[in-house]
Design a protein around this motif. Structure first.
Motif, mmCIF file in Angstrom:
data_model
loop_
_atom_site.group_PDB
_atom_site.id
_atom_site.type_symbol
_atom_site.label_atom_id
_atom_site.label_comp_id
_atom_site.label_asym_id
_atom_site.label_seq_id
_atom_site.Cartn_x
_atom_site.Cartn_y
_atom_site.Cartn_z
ATOM 1 N N ASP A 65 87.737 53.846 27.158
ATOM 2 C CA ASP A 65 87.869 52.744 28.127
ATOM 3 C C ASP A 65 88.311 53.275 29.486
ATOM 4 O O ASP A 65 87.755 52.896 30.526
ATOM 5 N N PRO B 50 83.272 49.565 16.888
ATOM 6 C CA PRO B 50 84.474 49.044 16.223
ATOM 7 C C PRO B 50 85.344 50.078 15.507
ATOM 8 O O PRO B 50 86.528 49.846 15.315
ATOM 9 N N SER B 51 84.761 51.222 15.125
ATOM 10 C CA SER B 51 85.539 52.233 14.408
ATOM 11 C C SER B 51 85.359 53.589 15.090
ATOM 12 O O SER B 51 84.470 53.766 15.932
ATOM 13 N N ARG B 52 86.183 54.540 14.691
ATOM 14 C CA ARG B 52 86.039 55.886 15.236
ATOM 15 C C ARG B 52 84.698 56.484 14.816
ATOM 16 O O ARG B 52 84.046 57.174 15.594
ATOM 17 N N THR C 277 89.531 58.655 21.566
ATOM 18 C CA THR C 277 90.061 57.362 21.139
ATOM 19 C C THR C 277 89.380 56.268 21.941
ATOM 20 O O THR C 277 88.822 56.532 23.018
ATOM 21 N N HIS C 278 89.438 55.061 21.418
ATOM 22 C CA HIS C 278 88.864 53.928 22.152
ATOM 23 C C HIS C 278 89.546 53.767 23.512
ATOM 24 O O HIS C 278 88.883 53.504 24.522
ATOM 25 N N ARG C 279 90.846 53.932 23.525
ATOM 26 C CA ARG C 279 91.596 53.784 24.783
ATOM 27 C C ARG C 279 91.154 54.825 25.809
ATOM 28 O O ARG C 279 90.972 54.508 26.993
ATOM 29 N N LYS D 138 86.098 49.310 21.862
ATOM 30 C CA LYS D 138 86.275 48.809 20.490
ATOM 31 C C LYS D 138 85.277 47.689 20.190
ATOM 32 O O LYS D 138 84.801 47.559 19.063
ATOM 33 N N ASN D 139 84.938 46.893 21.211
ATOM 34 C CA ASN D 139 83.952 45.828 21.017
ATOM 35 C C ASN D 139 82.562 46.390 20.713
ATOM 36 O O ASN D 139 81.808 45.819 19.925
ATOM 37 N N GLY E 217 89.895 47.635 25.413
ATOM 38 C CA GLY E 217 89.274 46.940 24.296
ATOM 39 C C GLY E 217 87.757 46.911 24.351
ATOM 40 O O GLY E 217 87.106 46.538 23.371
ATOM 41 N N LEU F 131 82.112 55.276 17.071
ATOM 42 C CA LEU F 131 82.208 55.978 18.347
ATOM 43 C C LEU F 131 81.557 57.359 18.233
ATOM 44 O O LEU F 131 80.778 57.764 19.113
#
Length: 197
Positions: A31, A46-48, A26-28, A42-43, A39, A51
């Protein structure tokens, strides 16, 4: 875009994927692993899917770096014993320093079963193995026809998940508890000596 930060995020995503699997990517989580403000991933992604694409790019870069390091180490093995030693060393790398890279790659392959674009992005890695094994067999003076190359490559690809899982009974049944012996045995089956064919 800050390339250094993007690389840091891709490395973190690779580590998360290797440790937590596809569901944990996940983005979290990225990070947190990259130790950047919430965030940030995500910058950059922007999408999974973005990623996943970033991790696949990183896996391909690392695969090419390993291939370049092998090529830069000089001529490959010139005989059966040298090739067996190299195969065993590569398998030790899979279970050791290369473990996260290979785990992430396997997770990406699973994701690729539902994302054709990801399968295409990963294709140079597996395809590169066939070409590399053809070259190694030929350099060691062993038959390097399509059948030998397929047998060697697919056997090694099949061994990797068992090696990573590390279940003792399976490792023993597969011969992966003795990587030197496994490599010698594999080459004996793929390219039998003329006297034993």
């Amino acid at each position: 875009m800050n390339q250094e930060r993007r690389d840091r995020l891709r490395d973190a995503a690779l580590a998360v994927l290797a440790e937590a699997g596809g569901r944990g990517l996940t983005h979290r989580a990225v990070d947190a692993a990259a130790q950047v403000p919430a965030g940030t991933a995500k910058n950059y992604f922007p999408s999974r899917d973005a990623l996943l694409r970033g991790v696949a790019e990183r896996c391909l870069e690392q695969y090419r770096a390993v291939a370049a390091a092998l090529a830069g180490a000089g001529p490959g093995p010139s005989d059966r014993a040298g090739l067996a030693a190299l195969i065993a060393a590569l398998l030790r790398d899979v279970a050791g320093p290369g473990r996260a890279r290979v785990l992430a790659y396997l997770e990406l392959q699973t994701e690729a079963t539902r994302r054709p674009w990801l399968a295409a992005q990963l294709d140079p890695i597996a395809a590169g193995d066939f070409a590399a094994h053809r070259s190694l067999l030929a350099g060691a003076g062993l038959p390097a026809g399509p059948e030998q190359v397929r047998a060697l490559t697919l056997a090694l690809h099949g061994a990797v998940p068992h090696l990573l899982a590390g279940a003792p009974e399976t490792l023993a049944a597969a011969g992966l508890d003795d990587l030197d012996g496994f490599a010698r045995g594999l080459l004996a089956r793929v390219c039998p000596d003329e006297g034993t064919a």
